[in-house]
Design an enzyme around this catalytic site. Structure first.
Site, PDB file in Angstrom:
ATOM      1  N   GLN A 148       0.857  -1.196   0.000  1.00 53.77           N
ATOM      2  CA  GLN A 148       0.000   0.000   0.000  1.00 53.77           C
ATOM      3  C   GLN A 148       0.891   1.245   0.000  1.00 53.77           C
ATOM      4  OE1 GLN A 148      -3.514  -0.499   2.991  1.00 53.77           O
ATOM      5  NE2 GLN A 148      -1.873  -1.808   3.731  1.00 53.77           N
ATOM      6  N   CYS A 172      -0.162  14.566 -15.463  1.00 53.12           N
ATOM      7  CA  CYS A 172      -0.789  15.839 -15.823  1.00 53.12           C
ATOM      8  C   CYS A 172      -2.313  15.695 -15.827  1.00 53.12           C
ATOM      9  CB  CYS A 172      -0.316  16.263 -17.218  1.00 53.12           C
ATOM     10  SG  CYS A 172      -1.112  17.786 -17.766  1.00 53.12           S
ATOM     11  N   VAL A 218       3.679   4.042  -1.067  1.00 53.35           N
ATOM     12  CA  VAL A 218       4.000   4.741  -2.329  1.00 53.35           C
ATOM     13  C   VAL A 218       5.456   5.212  -2.315  1.00 53.35           C
ATOM     14  CG1 VAL A 218       1.605   5.477  -2.635  1.00 53.35           C
ATOM     15  CG2 VAL A 218       3.184   6.958  -1.363  1.00 53.35           C
ATOM     16  N   ALA A 245       8.838  -4.472  12.449  1.00 60.99           N
ATOM     17  CA  ALA A 245       9.191  -5.277  11.273  1.00 60.99           C
ATOM     18  C   ALA A 245      10.702  -5.465  11.159  1.00 60.99           C
ATOM     19  CB  ALA A 245       8.652  -4.592  10.021  1.00 60.99           C
ATOM     20  N   CYS A 304       2.682  21.077 -21.052  1.00 61.77           N
ATOM     21  CA  CYS A 304       1.498  21.568 -21.782  1.00 61.77           C
ATOM     22  C   CYS A 304       0.830  22.694 -21.007  1.00 61.77           C
ATOM     23  CB  CYS A 304       0.504  20.416 -22.011  1.00 61.77           C
ATOM     24  SG  CYS A 304      -0.568  20.088 -20.595  1.00 61.77           S
ATOM     25  N   HIS A 320      -1.418   1.425  -4.342  1.00 62.02           N
ATOM     26  CA  HIS A 320      -1.816   2.826  -4.202  1.00 62.02           C
ATOM     27  C   HIS A 320      -0.916   3.777  -4.969  1.00 62.02           C
ATOM     28  CE1 HIS A 320      -3.869   1.603  -0.166  1.00 62.02           C
ATOM     29  NE2 HIS A 320      -4.579   1.265  -1.215  1.00 62.02           N
ATOM     30  N   THR A 351       0.549  -2.727   8.709  1.00 64.95           N
ATOM     31  CA  THR A 351      -0.649  -2.030   8.254  1.00 64.95           C
ATOM     32  C   THR A 351      -1.721  -2.081   9.329  1.00 64.95           C
ATOM     33  OG1 THR A 351      -2.310  -1.825   6.508  1.00 64.95           O
ATOM     34  CG2 THR A 351      -1.599  -4.064   7.047  1.00 64.95           C
ATOM     35  N   SER A 352      -2.438  -0.961   9.458  1.00 64.68           N
ATOM     36  CA  SER A 352      -3.528  -0.902  10.441  1.00 64.68           C
ATOM     37  C   SER A 352      -4.760  -1.630   9.900  1.00 64.68           C
ATOM     38  CB  SER A 352      -3.878   0.564  10.724  1.00 64.68           C
ATOM     39  OG  SER A 352      -4.217   1.203   9.499  1.00 64.68           O
TER      40      SER A 352
HETATM   41  C1  BV8 Z   1     -11.806   3.028  -3.456  1.00 61.46           C
HETATM   42  C2  BV8 Z   1      -2.025   6.655  -1.226  1.00 61.46           C
HETATM   43  C3  BV8 Z   1     -13.665   2.993  -4.927  1.00 61.46           C
HETATM   44  C4  BV8 Z   1      -1.879   8.115  -1.165  1.00 61.46           C
HETATM   45  C5  BV8 Z   1      -3.799   5.872   0.243  1.00 61.46           C
HETATM   46  C6  BV8 Z   1     -16.179   6.093   3.459  1.00 61.46           C
HETATM   47  C7  BV8 Z   1     -16.060   7.249   2.708  1.00 61.46           C
HETATM   48  C8  BV8 Z   1     -15.205   7.312   1.591  1.00 61.46           C
HETATM   49  C9  BV8 Z   1     -14.466   6.189   1.215  1.00 61.46           C
HETATM   50  C10 BV8 Z   1     -14.589   5.041   1.987  1.00 61.46           C
HETATM   51  C11 BV8 Z   1     -15.441   4.989   3.089  1.00 61.46           C
HETATM   52  N1  BV8 Z   1     -15.329   3.742   3.623  1.00 61.46           N
HETATM   53  C12 BV8 Z   1     -14.465   3.024   2.899  1.00 61.46           C
HETATM   54  C13 BV8 Z   1     -14.026   3.800   1.885  1.00 61.46           C
HETATM   55  C14 BV8 Z   1     -13.088   3.388   0.854  1.00 61.46           C
HETATM   56  C15 BV8 Z   1     -11.731   3.997   1.174  1.00 61.46           C
HETATM   57  C16 BV8 Z   1     -11.282   3.563   2.550  1.00 61.46           C
HETATM   58  O1  BV8 Z   1     -10.931   2.416   2.741  1.00 61.46           O
HETATM   59  N2  BV8 Z   1     -11.295   4.515   3.528  1.00 61.46           N
HETATM   60  C17 BV8 Z   1     -10.874   4.163   4.875  1.00 61.46           C
HETATM   61  C18 BV8 Z   1     -10.109   5.331   5.511  1.00 61.46           C
HETATM   62  C19 BV8 Z   1     -12.118   3.831   5.684  1.00 61.46           C
HETATM   63  N3  BV8 Z   1     -10.857   3.447   0.165  1.00 61.46           N
HETATM   64  C20 BV8 Z   1     -10.688   4.098  -0.993  1.00 61.46           C
HETATM   65  O2  BV8 Z   1     -11.182   5.185  -1.218  1.00 61.46           O
HETATM   66  C21 BV8 Z   1      -9.896   3.359  -2.050  1.00 61.46           C
HETATM   67  N4  BV8 Z   1     -10.571   3.486  -3.300  1.00 61.46           N
HETATM   68  O3  BV8 Z   1     -12.422   2.416  -2.619  1.00 61.46           O
HETATM   69  O4  BV8 Z   1     -12.316   3.354  -4.684  1.00 61.46           O
HETATM   70  C22 BV8 Z   1     -13.792   3.051  -6.396  1.00 61.46           C
HETATM   71  C23 BV8 Z   1     -13.877   1.867  -7.116  1.00 61.46           C
HETATM   72  C24 BV8 Z   1     -14.019   1.921  -8.485  1.00 61.46           C
HETATM   73  C25 BV8 Z   1     -14.048   3.160  -9.139  1.00 61.46           C
HETATM   74  C26 BV8 Z   1     -13.942   4.356  -8.404  1.00 61.46           C
HETATM   75  C27 BV8 Z   1     -13.808   4.309  -7.026  1.00 61.46           C
HETATM   76  C28 BV8 Z   1      -8.528   4.017  -2.223  1.00 61.46           C
HETATM   77  C29 BV8 Z   1      -7.728   3.843  -0.966  1.00 61.46           C
HETATM   78  C30 BV8 Z   1      -6.305   4.348  -1.233  1.00 61.46           C
HETATM   79  C31 BV8 Z   1      -6.110   5.673  -0.546  1.00 61.46           C
HETATM   80  N5  BV8 Z   1      -4.707   6.045  -0.687  1.00 61.46           N
HETATM   81  N6  BV8 Z   1      -2.523   6.208   0.058  1.00 61.46           N
HETATM   82  C32 BV8 Z   1      -0.782   8.508  -0.227  1.00 61.46           C
HETATM   83  O5  BV8 Z   1      -0.025   7.639   0.278  1.00 61.46           O
HETATM   84  O6  BV8 Z   1      -0.665   9.719  -0.012  1.00 61.46           O
HETATM   85  S1  BV8 Z   1      -4.249   5.153   1.697  1.00 61.46           S
HETATM   86  C33 BV8 Z   1      -3.019   5.296   2.879  1.00 61.46           C
HETATM   87  O7  BV8 Z   1      -3.446   4.451   3.944  1.00 61.46           O
HETATM   88  C34 BV8 Z   1      -1.671   4.724   2.477  1.00 61.46           C
HETATM   89  O8  BV8 Z   1      -1.651   4.072   1.229  1.00 61.46           O
HETATM   90  C35 BV8 Z   1      -1.438   3.676   3.535  1.00 61.46           C
HETATM   91  O9  BV8 Z   1      -0.585   2.709   3.110  1.00 61.46           O
HETATM   92  C36 BV8 Z   1      -2.811   3.227   3.712  1.00 61.46           C
HETATM   93  C37 BV8 Z   1      -3.100   2.317   4.814  1.00 61.46           C
HETATM   94  O10 BV8 Z   1      -2.471   2.830   5.965  1.00 61.46           O
HETATM   95  P1  BV8 Z   1      -1.311   1.895   6.586  1.00 61.46           P
HETATM   96  O11 BV8 Z   1      -0.330   1.593   5.514  1.00 61.46           O
HETATM   97  O12 BV8 Z   1      -1.940   0.751   7.281  1.00 61.46           O
HETATM   98  O13 BV8 Z   1      -0.625   2.893   7.584  1.00 61.46           O
HETATM   99  P2  BV8 Z   1      -1.195   3.294   9.005  1.00 61.46           P
HETATM  100  O14 BV8 Z   1      -0.467   4.523   9.423  1.00 61.46           O
HETATM  101  O15 BV8 Z   1      -2.689   3.283   8.985  1.00 61.46           O
HETATM  102  O16 BV8 Z   1      -0.760   2.085   9.949  1.00 61.46           O
HETATM  103  C38 BV8 Z   1       0.601   1.845  10.159  1.00 61.46           C
HETATM  104  C39 BV8 Z   1       0.683   0.521  10.895  1.00 61.46           C
HETATM  105  O17 BV8 Z   1       2.066   0.205  11.074  1.00 61.46           O
HETATM  106  C40 BV8 Z   1       0.070   0.566  12.286  1.00 61.46           C
HETATM  107  O18 BV8 Z   1      -0.719  -0.586  12.485  1.00 61.46           O
HETATM  108  C41 BV8 Z   1       1.280   0.549  13.229  1.00 61.46           C
HETATM  109  O19 BV8 Z   1       1.026  -0.148  14.439  1.00 61.46           O
HETATM  110  C42 BV8 Z   1       2.264  -0.209  12.403  1.00 61.46           C
HETATM  111  N7  BV8 Z   1       3.684   0.046  12.704  1.00 61.46           N
HETATM  112  C43 BV8 Z   1       4.245   1.164  13.241  1.00 61.46           C
HETATM  113  N8  BV8 Z   1       5.590   0.993  13.354  1.00 61.46           N
HETATM  114  C44 BV8 Z   1       5.861  -0.263  12.875  1.00 61.46           C
HETATM  115  C45 BV8 Z   1       4.663  -0.857  12.462  1.00 61.46           C
HETATM  116  N9  BV8 Z   1       4.597  -2.094  11.952  1.00 61.46           N
HETATM  117  C46 BV8 Z   1       5.759  -2.775  11.850  1.00 61.46           C
HETATM  118  N10 BV8 Z   1       6.950  -2.271  12.223  1.00 61.46           N
HETATM  119  C47 BV8 Z   1       7.047  -1.019  12.742  1.00 61.46           C
HETATM  120  N11 BV8 Z   1       8.246  -0.535  13.112  1.00 61.46           N
HETATM  121 ZN    ZN Z   2       0.097  18.049 -19.727  1.00 61.84          ZN
END
Ligand code: BV8
Ligand code: ZN
Length: 245
Positions: free
Chosen positions: A98, A124, A100, A228, A147, A116, A185-186
């Site tokens: 997940q 663009c 980037v 990790a 452009c 992602h 991942t959370s």
């Molecule tokens: C889609 C890229 C449909 C950009 C990201 C209600 C309203 C609106 C939307 C939704 C909704 N309910 C559900 C949705 C869908 C939505 C969604 O899931 N929302 C969530 C918040 C509820 N999903 C989407 O919108 C997806 N698209 O559904 O499209 C569609 C289908 C067809 C046609 C049109 C539309 C798109 C989701 C992608 C969003 N983009 N990122 C960027 O990076 O800027 S998401 C973002 O969160 C990152 O990608 C990240 O990777 C991802 C998940 O977070 P995590 O990676 O888990 O990171 P987090 O901080 O949460 O957790 C870290 C973990 O690591 C913790 O558990 C921690 O304990 C642990 N940790 C800490 N230290 C360590 C460790 N682990 C190991 N070792 C360590 N040392």
């Molecule tokens: Zn362009």
């Protein structure tokens, strides 16, 4: 628990891995929902959206340019490197991320499915042209295409579809896997998090590596509490482990 997980991984012929921001935490890249996940009090869900970009492309780009600078200073850690060893030791392997930040590829991972997108790609909004742009910091925010159109980060925002083919490849990888390793991942973002119950439904053993409990921990065969960078090298030792006795 660790010994059992190590054995499952050793014996599996087909392995899939799902990583999130946590695997890059020990490289100094802030996670989204942990401490330090906020940027100027904004949550990722408020900035990583097409609406936020339409409303204030400069603010969104200030966040991405800041992250790009943090990532450029980061190095892959022992967790990333352990997954490269795992890839080289398995006939069938996919790394579904997940993230980037591109740290898996910088560590040497090749069989990577980016769900992602990629923070080093810019696209663009006018002519659709996509290219790699690794300049840090960017000379102007928001950056512009030749452009004249506005460039956006080549990542998937909330409400946007995943890159064509990425979801299908990830689903296929998980269906075939005997073991799914879920790291840092959370498990709250979908459809990515849905890969975990899918793996279980297809009979895979699921091992989680996370210092904290997650949305999925309770339902998993094996949830290893720890970072990790420490757990993965223990799960996937570097020298071929001598067959004891
Ligand atoms: C889609 C890229 C449909 C950009 C990201 C209600 C309203 C609106 C939307 C939704 C909704 N309910 C559900 C949705 C869908 C939505 C969604 O899931 N929302 C969530 C918040 C509820 N999903 C989407 O919108 C997806 N698209 O559904 O499209 C569609 C289908 C067809 C046609 C049109 C539309 C798109 C989701 C992608 C969003 N983009 N990122 C960027 O990076 O800027 S998401 C973002 O969160 C990152 O990608 C990240 O990777 C991802 C998940 O977070 P995590 O990676 O888990 O990171 P987090 O901080 O949460 O957790 C870290 C973990 O690591 C913790 O558990 C921690 O304990 C642990 N940790 C800490 N230290 C360590 C460790 N682990 C190991 N070792 C360590 N040392
Ligand atoms: Zn362009």
């Amino acid at each position: 628990m660790l010994e059992k997980a190590r054995e499952w991984i050793r014996e599996a012929r087909s392995v899939a891995v799902l990583t999130g921001a946590g695997i890059s935490a020990e490289s100094g890249v802030p996670t989204f929902r942990g401490p330090g996940g906020l940027w100027r009090q904004y949550r990722p869900e408020e900035l990583a959206t097409p609406e936020a970009f339409r409303r204030d492309p400069r603010l969104v780009w200030e966040w991405y340019d800041w992250r790009r600078q943090r990532i450029a200073q980061a190095r892959p850690n022992a967790g990333h490197e352990a997954l490269v060893r795992l890839e080289r030791s398995k006939p069938r392997f996919w790394l579904i991320t997940q993230n980037v930040d591109g740290l898996h590829e910088r560590a040497g991972s090749r069989r990577v499915i980016k769900l992602h997108g990629d923070i080093w790609l810019v696209r663009c909004v006018a002519c659709g042209r996509e290219q790699r742009d690794e300049r840090v910091p960017l000379p102007e925010l928001p950056p512009r295409c030749a452009c004249g159109g506005l460039l956006r980060p080549g990542v998937v925002w909330f409400g946007e579809a995943l890159p064509p083919g990425a979801w299908e490849a990830a689903e296929q990888a998980v269906r075939e896997a005997e073991v799914l390793l879920v790291v840092g991942t959370s498990a709250v973002v979908y459809p990515a998090a849905g890969l975990i119950p899918l793996a279980q439904a297809c009979g895979a053993r699921v091992i989680e590596v996370n210092p904290e409990e997650t949305a999925m921990s309770a339902r998993l065969d094996c949830s290893l509490r720890g970072p990790a960078g420490v757990i993965l090298p223990a799960l996937i030792p570097s020298e071929p482990n001598v067959q004891t006795g």
